[in-house]
Design a protein around this motif. Structure first.
Motif, PDB file in Angstrom:
ATOM      1  N   GLU A 195       0.828  -1.201   0.000  1.00  0.00           N
ATOM      2  CA  GLU A 195       0.000   0.000   0.000  1.00  0.00           C
ATOM      3  C   GLU A 195       0.866   1.257   0.000  1.00  0.00           C
ATOM      4  N   ARG A 198       2.243   2.178  -3.501  1.00  0.00           N
ATOM      5  CA  ARG A 198       1.335   2.586  -4.586  1.00  0.00           C
ATOM      6  C   ARG A 198       1.671   3.999  -5.052  1.00  0.00           C
ATOM      7  N   SER A 200      -0.222   6.039  -6.434  1.00  0.00           N
ATOM      8  CA  SER A 200      -1.363   6.912  -6.164  1.00  0.00           C
ATOM      9  C   SER A 200      -1.264   7.563  -4.792  1.00  0.00           C
ATOM     10  N   ARG A 201      -0.609   6.927  -3.839  1.00  0.00           N
ATOM     11  CA  ARG A 201      -0.490   7.505  -2.504  1.00  0.00           C
ATOM     12  C   ARG A 201       0.355   8.768  -2.526  1.00  0.00           C
ATOM     13  N   ARG A 216      -7.007   9.666  -6.948  1.00  0.00           N
ATOM     14  CA  ARG A 216      -6.705   8.361  -6.379  1.00  0.00           C
ATOM     15  C   ARG A 216      -7.474   7.258  -7.101  1.00  0.00           C
ATOM     16  N   ASN A 217      -8.759   7.489  -7.361  1.00  0.00           N
ATOM     17  CA  ASN A 217      -9.574   6.479  -8.033  1.00  0.00           C
ATOM     18  C   ASN A 217      -9.054   6.181  -9.432  1.00  0.00           C
ATOM     19  N   ARG A 220      -5.611   4.300  -9.121  1.00  0.00           N
ATOM     20  CA  ARG A 220      -5.782   2.923  -8.663  1.00  0.00           C
ATOM     21  C   ARG A 220      -6.393   2.057  -9.750  1.00  0.00           C
ATOM     22  N   HIS A 221      -7.320   2.642 -10.517  1.00  0.00           N
ATOM     23  CA  HIS A 221      -7.917   1.906 -11.630  1.00  0.00           C
ATOM     24  C   HIS A 221      -6.832   1.517 -12.631  1.00  0.00           C
ATOM     25  N   GLU A 223      -3.569   1.288 -11.999  1.00  0.00           N
ATOM     26  CA  GLU A 223      -2.642   0.347 -11.364  1.00  0.00           C
ATOM     27  C   GLU A 223      -3.214  -1.063 -11.392  1.00  0.00           C
ATOM     28  N   ASN A 224      -4.503  -1.204 -11.068  1.00  0.00           N
ATOM     29  CA  ASN A 224      -5.133  -2.521 -11.068  1.00  0.00           C
ATOM     30  C   ASN A 224      -5.187  -3.119 -12.470  1.00  0.00           C
ATOM     31  N   SER A 247      -9.647   6.179 -18.175  1.00  0.00           N
ATOM     32  CA  SER A 247      -9.900   6.836 -16.896  1.00  0.00           C
ATOM     33  C   SER A 247     -11.187   7.637 -16.909  1.00  0.00           C
TER      34      SER A 247
END
Length: 273
Positions: A195, A198, A200-201, A216-217, A220-221, A223-224, A247
């Motif tokens: 975590e 990441r 995004s953090r 962040r959303n 993370r999208h 990254e996933n 995105s």
């Protein structure tokens, strides 16, 4: 329902350990509930996987087993009783994090001690009846980093058949090996590190409010989606599977399968075919 541990129970178990000087009181102390049950570390994902009874724990070294540093530095006095190198009538509990030995007399007089899996250097199944020793018990030899050499003895004879004690020994050995290979005690730390790493953090940390949430959303999208592409062997090759994400709110995910593409639109972005 959450188990409440009373001060009276803790004091009773502690006093019982003070009066006994044996292997079970020299390994890592283990907290018990008021009813004498082992308290698992649920916050770290600890789970009990196997229980067997009619077990002995023996110290296989010379002289008494020394007290550990955490016991020497605590306010708890040294055990009052004489040194006994063997504990009998125990149950053994294998969890994802440790081996727990439990001596049950009554809830307030139970004693428990544990050996964390990372403390195990080697373990070897041994013993069993032979022509020269027809009453020899099945055992597991533990070489540990903190407690020296220990023997877990599975009693045969009157209490259970030798074939059953052999099965118990093999089941416990397999459960310990599986737990050591799985290393579940590292899961919590690995999740925290993952975590923290990441991207995004770091980006979100420089933004606030709605902007931070949206960023962040989105990240993370992405990254996933990248992780999914790696997991399914993506990379843009002809026959490989790849996942492409957008995105935007009306974005879609394209799944390429053997040259043909299937487009799956999001709920808010209309229907794509």
């Amino acid at each position: 329902e959450k188990t409440i541990v009373t001060n009276e129970t803790i004091m009773a178990n502690s006093q019982n350990q003070q009066q006994r000087w044996s292997p079970i009181t020299c390994i890592t102390p283990t907290e018990l509930s008021p009813s004498g049950l082992i308290l698992l570390d649920s916050n770290d994902g600890e789970v009990e996987t196997l229980v067997r009874t009619n077990v002995e724990l023996r110290y296989n070294g010379s002289g008494p087993l020394p007290l550990q540093k955490q016991q020497q530095q605590s306010s708890r006095p040294r055990p009052k009783g004489p040194w006994t190198p063997i504990d009998i009538h125990l149950s053994i509990h294998i969890t994802t994090h440790r081996i727990v030995f439990l001596y049950e007399q009554s809830p307030s007089q139970s004693i428990a001690g544990s050996i964390p899996h990372p403390q195990i250097h080697t373990l070897t199944p041994t013993g069993g009846p032979t022509l020269l020793s027809p009453r020899s018990s099945h055992k597991i030899h533990l070489s540990t980093l903190a407690y020296g050499d220990l023997l877990i003895v599975f009693r045969g004879g009157d209490a259970s058949s030798y074939s059953q004690s052999a099965k118990d020994r093999d089941d416990v050995f397999a459960a310990i090996q599986k737990a050591r290979k799985r290393k579940a005690w590292q899961d919590g730390e690995r999740a925290k590190m993952k975590e923290q790493l990441r991207p995004s953090r770091g980006v979100v940390g420089r933004k606030v409010g709605v902007d931070a949430i949206e960023t962040r959303n989105v990240m993370r999208h992405e990254e996933n989606a990248s992780l999914a592409e790696e997991a399914f062997g993506g990379g843009g090759g002809g026959g490989g599977n790849s996942y492409i994400s957008s995105s935007g709110i009306g974005g879609s995910i394209a799944k390429k399968m053997g040259g043909s593409s299937v487009i799956m639109g999001s709920k808010m972005g209309g229907k794509n075919t």
